[in-house]
Each structure stands twice: as C-alpha cells, then as structure tokens.
Design a protein around this motif. Structure first.
Motif: not given
Length: 94
Positions: A59, A61-63, A65-71
C-alpha cells in the motif's frame, strides 16, 4: 528448486515434526489437542501478521508511486504551459 519451495518444504517439515513430537509426548489427549490447537493458532497469527506487513508495504509503495506520477504530470503540465505561453507570445509578434 526455487527458494519459495525450499522455504515451504522447511516450514512443512517443522510443522509435521512438531505435531508428531506432541502426539508422541506422554501427556493426556486433551492436553495434546490443546497444544496442537495453540500451535495452529500461533501459525495462523504469524501468517496474518506477515500478510498485514506485506499488504501495508505494498500500500505504501502504491501511494508513493501515485504521488510520483502526480508530480511528474504536474511538471509536464508546467512545461507545456510555459511552451504554450512562449508560442502565443511568438505568434503575437509574427
């Protein structure tokens, strides 16, 4: 042989050995059954704990990765806006 199979075989061997040791111990049947049940509950609790730890790590790591994608998306949009503004400025001067 894969590592997973080796670990599974080792755990199964330990469990079988523990159960056989309890079954051949010189104690009353009710005590032996209680010991087996307690060992089973300990194994279940251990597996639950490991599963929860794995799930929490996944969970996190998924969060991340989501934040990195948003950035990354935000940086891309900022660059797009900058280029679009420069293009509009050049179009006005043309």
């Amino acid at each position: 042989m894969s590592t997973g199979k080796a670990v599974l075989g080792t755990v199964a061997g330990l469990a079988i050995g523990g159960i056989l040791g309890i079954l051949f111990a010189p104690e009353k049947g009710s005590v032996t059954r209680r010991q087996i049940a307690d060992k089973g509950n300990d194994c279940v609790n251990d597996l639950k704990s490991k599963y929860e730890g794995f799930a929490n790590t996944l969970k996190e790591k998924i969060q991340a990765t989501k934040q990195e994608a948003k950035d990354i998306a935000e940086i891309g949009l900022d660059k797009f806006d900058k280029v679009q503004g420069e293009f509009n400025d050049e179009a006005k001067n043309f």
